[in-house]
Design a protein around this motif. Sequence first.
Motif, PDB file in Angstrom:
ATOM      1  N   PRO A 122       0.807  -1.230   0.000  1.00  0.00           N
ATOM      2  CA  PRO A 122       0.000   0.000   0.000  1.00  0.00           C
ATOM      3  C   PRO A 122       0.839   1.279   0.000  1.00  0.00           C
ATOM      4  CG  PRO A 122      -0.797  -1.549   1.654  1.00  0.00           C
ATOM      5  CD  PRO A 122       0.492  -2.101   1.119  1.00  0.00           C
ATOM      6  N   GLU A 123       1.984   1.267   0.672  1.00  0.00           N
ATOM      7  CA  GLU A 123       2.851   2.453   0.680  1.00  0.00           C
ATOM      8  C   GLU A 123       3.412   2.712  -0.718  1.00  0.00           C
ATOM      9  OE1 GLU A 123       5.868   2.186   3.671  1.00  0.00           O
ATOM     10  OE2 GLU A 123       4.426   2.091   5.300  1.00  0.00           O
ATOM     11  N   ALA A 124       3.770   1.656  -1.415  1.00  0.00           N
ATOM     12  CA  ALA A 124       4.270   1.799  -2.785  1.00  0.00           C
ATOM     13  C   ALA A 124       3.166   2.325  -3.698  1.00  0.00           C
ATOM     14  CB  ALA A 124       4.808   0.473  -3.304  1.00  0.00           C
ATOM     15  N   GLN A 125       1.955   1.840  -3.511  1.00  0.00           N
ATOM     16  CA  GLN A 125       0.827   2.301  -4.321  1.00  0.00           C
ATOM     17  C   GLN A 125       0.572   3.796  -4.097  1.00  0.00           C
ATOM     18  OE1 GLN A 125      -1.118   0.390  -6.690  1.00  0.00           O
ATOM     19  NE2 GLN A 125       0.826  -0.669  -6.448  1.00  0.00           N
ATOM     20  N   ALA A 126       0.643   4.232  -2.855  1.00  0.00           N
ATOM     21  CA  ALA A 126       0.440   5.658  -2.551  1.00  0.00           C
ATOM     22  C   ALA A 126       1.548   6.501  -3.182  1.00  0.00           C
ATOM     23  CB  ALA A 126       0.389   5.868  -1.039  1.00  0.00           C
TER      24      ALA A 126
ATOM     25  N   GLN B 106       1.306   9.399  -6.212  1.00  0.00           N
ATOM     26  CA  GLN B 106       1.910  10.725  -6.063  1.00  0.00           C
ATOM     27  C   GLN B 106       2.791  11.050  -7.272  1.00  0.00           C
ATOM     28  OE1 GLN B 106       4.179  11.084  -2.444  1.00  0.00           O
ATOM     29  NE2 GLN B 106       4.968  13.095  -2.978  1.00  0.00           N
ATOM     30  N   ILE B 107       3.601  10.107  -7.705  1.00  0.00           N
ATOM     31  CA  ILE B 107       4.482  10.337  -8.854  1.00  0.00           C
ATOM     32  C   ILE B 107       3.662  10.545 -10.128  1.00  0.00           C
ATOM     33  CG2 ILE B 107       6.192   9.261 -10.366  1.00  0.00           C
ATOM     34  CD1 ILE B 107       7.417   8.009  -7.845  1.00  0.00           C
ATOM     35  N   ILE B 108       2.654   9.735 -10.308  1.00  0.00           N
ATOM     36  CA  ILE B 108       1.813   9.872 -11.502  1.00  0.00           C
ATOM     37  C   ILE B 108       1.162  11.253 -11.540  1.00  0.00           C
ATOM     38  CG2 ILE B 108      -0.299   9.035 -12.613  1.00  0.00           C
ATOM     39  CD1 ILE B 108       0.618   6.193 -11.655  1.00  0.00           C
ATOM     40  N   LEU B 109       0.665  11.709 -10.406  1.00  0.00           N
ATOM     41  CA  LEU B 109       0.064  13.049 -10.354  1.00  0.00           C
ATOM     42  C   LEU B 109       1.096  14.125 -10.657  1.00  0.00           C
ATOM     43  CD1 LEU B 109      -2.308  12.704  -7.265  1.00  0.00           C
ATOM     44  CD2 LEU B 109      -2.960  12.891  -9.688  1.00  0.00           C
TER      45      LEU B 109
ATOM     46  N   ILE C 110      12.088  -0.984 -14.607  1.00  0.00           N
ATOM     47  CA  ILE C 110      10.838  -1.698 -14.342  1.00  0.00           C
ATOM     48  C   ILE C 110       9.832  -0.758 -13.691  1.00  0.00           C
ATOM     49  CG2 ILE C 110       9.801  -3.617 -13.060  1.00  0.00           C
ATOM     50  CD1 ILE C 110      12.737  -4.847 -13.188  1.00  0.00           C
ATOM     51  N   LEU C 111      10.300   0.043 -12.740  1.00  0.00           N
ATOM     52  CA  LEU C 111       9.423   0.977 -12.047  1.00  0.00           C
ATOM     53  C   LEU C 111       8.823   1.987 -13.020  1.00  0.00           C
ATOM     54  CD1 LEU C 111       8.162   2.082  -9.478  1.00  0.00           C
ATOM     55  CD2 LEU C 111      10.281   3.374  -9.095  1.00  0.00           C
ATOM     56  N   LYS C 112       9.622   2.517 -13.921  1.00  0.00           N
ATOM     57  CA  LYS C 112       9.116   3.472 -14.913  1.00  0.00           C
ATOM     58  C   LYS C 112       8.017   2.830 -15.752  1.00  0.00           C
ATOM     59  CE  LYS C 112      10.599   6.369 -18.805  1.00  0.00           C
ATOM     60  NZ  LYS C 112       9.856   5.793 -19.922  1.00  0.00           N
ATOM     61  N   GLU C 113       8.259   1.627 -16.257  1.00  0.00           N
ATOM     62  CA  GLU C 113       7.247   0.919 -17.043  1.00  0.00           C
ATOM     63  C   GLU C 113       5.995   0.652 -16.205  1.00  0.00           C
ATOM     64  OE1 GLU C 113       9.222  -2.605 -18.404  1.00  0.00           O
ATOM     65  OE2 GLU C 113      10.565  -1.480 -19.721  1.00  0.00           O
TER      66      GLU C 113
ATOM     67  N   HIS D 168       0.301   1.881 -15.179  1.00  0.00           N
ATOM     68  CA  HIS D 168      -0.721   2.025 -14.155  1.00  0.00           C
ATOM     69  C   HIS D 168      -1.261   3.444 -14.058  1.00  0.00           C
ATOM     70  CE1 HIS D 168       0.796  -1.860 -12.987  1.00  0.00           C
ATOM     71  NE2 HIS D 168      -0.210  -1.994 -12.161  1.00  0.00           N
ATOM     72  N   SER D 169      -0.893   4.308 -14.963  1.00  0.00           N
ATOM     73  CA  SER D 169      -1.239   5.717 -14.850  1.00  0.00           C
ATOM     74  C   SER D 169      -2.743   5.969 -14.844  1.00  0.00           C
ATOM     75  CB  SER D 169      -0.579   6.535 -15.950  1.00  0.00           C
ATOM     76  OG  SER D 169      -1.042   6.130 -17.209  1.00  0.00           O
TER      77      SER D 169
END
Length: 122
Positions: free
Chosen positions: A76-80, A84-87, A110-113, A118-119
């Motif tokens: 859940p912390e990674a999802q939050a 934030q990064i997407i916004l 991998i994180l960038k992809e 998931h944007s």
Amino acid sequence: MPLQIKRIYDPFQETDGIRLLVDRLWPRGVSKENAHLDGWMKQLAPSSQLRTWFGHKAENFEEFAMVYRIELDANPEAQAAARQIILQSKENMVTLLYGAKDPQVNHAMILKEYLESHSFTL
């Protein structure tokens, strides 16, 4: 979505926009002042156990990528942090910084992809 990855050892550029370190460990030999960071997103880094197993070995990369994505989905912390990064990336360039030597075999790719795919679902 303006999102890029870059080694933290590469020179700072104004065009980097928001600079976020996405490693769990602080990169050796980099001062906080010279890093020009806007944030340190440890929660987006692979777990210590996964990182150790991976060892930045190309032959482990495919399996590492699969397990890392599962970790991101389950945290859940990674999802939050991802939200934030997407916004932020909707209005600004966001640069994900990593310390690994190989630009083709690292978790930031991998994180960038992951963020780009998931944007719309986050």
